[in-house]
Write an enzyme that holds these catalytic residues in place. Structure first.
Site, mmCIF file in Angstrom:
data_model
loop_
_atom_site.group_PDB
_atom_site.id
_atom_site.type_symbol
_atom_site.label_atom_id
_atom_site.label_comp_id
_atom_site.label_asym_id
_atom_site.label_seq_id
_atom_site.Cartn_x
_atom_site.Cartn_y
_atom_site.Cartn_z
ATOM 1 N N HIS A 43 -5.118 -2.463 -2.671
ATOM 2 C CA HIS A 43 -4.783 -3.636 -3.484
ATOM 3 C C HIS A 43 -3.276 -3.714 -3.702
ATOM 4 O O HIS A 43 -2.519 -2.910 -3.171
ATOM 5 C CB HIS A 43 -5.494 -3.557 -4.838
ATOM 6 C CG HIS A 43 -6.969 -3.793 -4.763
ATOM 7 N ND1 HIS A 43 -7.569 -4.946 -5.219
ATOM 8 C CD2 HIS A 43 -7.973 -3.024 -4.286
ATOM 9 C CE1 HIS A 43 -8.885 -4.873 -5.033
ATOM 10 N NE2 HIS A 43 -9.152 -3.708 -4.464
ATOM 11 N N GLU A 93 -3.491 0.864 -5.585
ATOM 12 C CA GLU A 93 -2.565 -0.242 -5.864
ATOM 13 C C GLU A 93 -1.221 0.165 -5.276
ATOM 14 O O GLU A 93 -0.629 1.159 -5.701
ATOM 15 C CB GLU A 93 -2.453 -0.463 -7.374
ATOM 16 C CG GLU A 93 -3.773 -0.744 -8.076
ATOM 17 C CD GLU A 93 -4.222 -2.191 -7.943
ATOM 18 O OE1 GLU A 93 -3.432 -2.993 -7.380
ATOM 19 O OE2 GLU A 93 -5.322 -2.525 -8.393
#
Length: 461
Positions: A199, A290
């Site tokens: 992500h 992330e």
């Protein structure tokens, strides 16, 4: 003149092994063509297949890499990376294409690490889970346009959730989004052991659980999984091999994270997430990575971002060799499916069970562990194993369990060591193979009475 020659050349020649993969954002068609060319040029170590279609009908392409890429091999763990689940978080697409290029080129160059990795692991890479969202994504760092799929649904809020209550889990599967159905089906056709989904919007490694219903899993503001020690280790393995993640989040709009990791629930509560689904139903340990403060980083930053993540992406794959693996055999010496393989002190919501080939994989840190193996018609087997650190050797400890049949005259007594049919937490069925994969047991419905936990959809990843 060179530009004219390149224009005249057919696409095949542009994607030969000699072609250098550019650091830019390739559109969905270009990704498809690149994957097809890699597969065509390297049929001995790659296999391209689709797990389904997006809500707008685009193929969800997966490239499998390994010395036996077309099908599962007993004893070889299955690993996966998933990118671009949110269409406007695009770095994962680039990193996964570069990873494919790195793995193939290094194997062809006979680099020891690549040979050992592909000889011992089957790696599946899905560069984009949300191609429809990418098509309409805004290139702004923080804008959410393109986050959702073609139906306007956040795919990371659409998976069945163990903590959302029985009623929520009884929804017909066809009501899930097409992309979610595809991933669920994927988990049913491959015995995945370890996974990560990529992500953007922060720099941190987040691990399960993402949700909680306020039960015993809730400890100190975190929702703790039975394999929490392994998840913390996995998250740190990525963060400490990353160029800067281990230093804590340096994004302006996010709080700092100690050692660059966080429990998902402790960060923010998320219902219907993919990593919890993988762990609870698929017995596949997955974390969420992330990887950039900006959801859509400028193309000029891509080479540096690849260098930041390259070592970590490779080191994380190697962690699939943690713990213990092996097969469970019945009293006749035949491998058995759906034998329960439990580790003392780790009460998983859905017990870990053997696949079609009687295989089990348990990711565990070095130490001593007591295993309990249960299968109908056989005595319960208990065995304590000393588990070394496997990743350095590209192999988990191998240990097979040979069960003994219960004598016909033996009566089943509750609480005895011969009770072999405990009521399972989850229903397991057999799914037909798809995408060149082999059959395996599935984790398709939860049958536990958990209270309803309502949570608003968030625009955070």
């Amino acid at each position: 003149m060179l530009s004219l020659l390149l224009f005249l050349l057919p696409p095949f020649f542009l994607f030969t092994p000699a072609w250098t993969l550019e650091f830019r954002y390739h559109n969905n068609h270009e990704i498809e063509q690149y994957l097809k060319q890699v597969s065509t040029s390297n049929p001995d170590i790659t296999h391209l297949y689709s797990i389904g279609q997006s809500s707008k009908g685009q193929q969800l392409w997966v490239l499998a890499l390994g010395v036996s890429p077309h099908q599962h091999t007993v004893g070889i763990p299955e690993f996966k990376y998933v990118g671009n689940m949110h269409g406007n978080e695009v770095l994962g697409r680039v990193l996964l294409l570069q990873l494919i290029d790195e793995l193939v080129r290094s194997y062809r160059s006979n680099e020891t690490w690549s040979l050992r990795l592909l000889n011992s692991t089957r790696i599946h890479i899905l560069p984009t889970m949300n191609p429809d969202g990418f098509d309409v994504a805004d290139k702004d760092c923080y804008n959410s346009q393109g986050r959702y799929n073609g139906n306007g649904i956040d795919l990371n809020r659409d998976f069945p959730d163990a903590f959302a209550g029985l009623q929520s889990q009884q929804l017909f599967e066809e009501r899930r989004e097409a992309e979610v159905q595809a991933v669920i089906g994927w988990l049913r056709t491959e015995s995945f052991v370890l996974s990560a989904n990529l992500h953007g919007g922060a720099v941190v490694a987040s691990y399960p659980y993402d949700n909680s219903n306020g039960g015993s899993e809730l400890v100190g503001g975190a929702s703790i999984a039975p394999d929490n020690d392994v998840f913390v280790h996995l998250a740190k393995e990525y963060s400490h091999n990353h160029a800067s993640m281990y230093q804590g989040n340096f994004c302006m709009d996010s709080r700092p994270f100690l050692e660059g990791i966080t429990n998902g629930f402790q960060w923010y509560r998320l219902e219907g997430g993919m990593q919890d689904y993988n762990y609870v139903w698929g017995q596949c340990l997955e974390i969420t990575l992330e990887l950039s403060c900006c959801k859509y980083p400028p193309a000029r930053e891509l080479p540096a971002l690849w260098n930041d993540n390259k070592k970590a992406l490779l080191a994380y794959i190697q962690q699939v060799h943690l713990g213990v693996k092996g097969q469970v055999f019945d009293g006749s010496g035949e491998p058995v499916e759906n034998a329960v393989v439990e580790v003392r002190g780790r009460r998983n919501i859905c017990p870990f069970r053997t696949n079609q080939h009687g295989e089990y994989y348990r990711l565990l840190l070095p130490g001593s562990y007591t295993f309990t193996v249960t299968y109908p018609g056989h005595e319960v087997l208990t065995k304590t194993l000393s588990v070394p650190y496997g990743p350095d050797q590209y192999s988990a400890l191998k240990h097979d369990f040979l069960l003994r049949r219960i004598a016909r005259t033996t009566r089943r007594t509750v609480g005895s060591t011969t009770q072999t049919d405990p009521t399972p937490t989850c229903n397991y069925t057999l799914q037909q193979k798809a995408g060149g994969a082999m059959n395996r047991p599935t984790w398709c419905s939860l049958a536990i009475g958990l209270s309803m936990a309502a949570v608003l959809r968030s625009l955070i990843d």
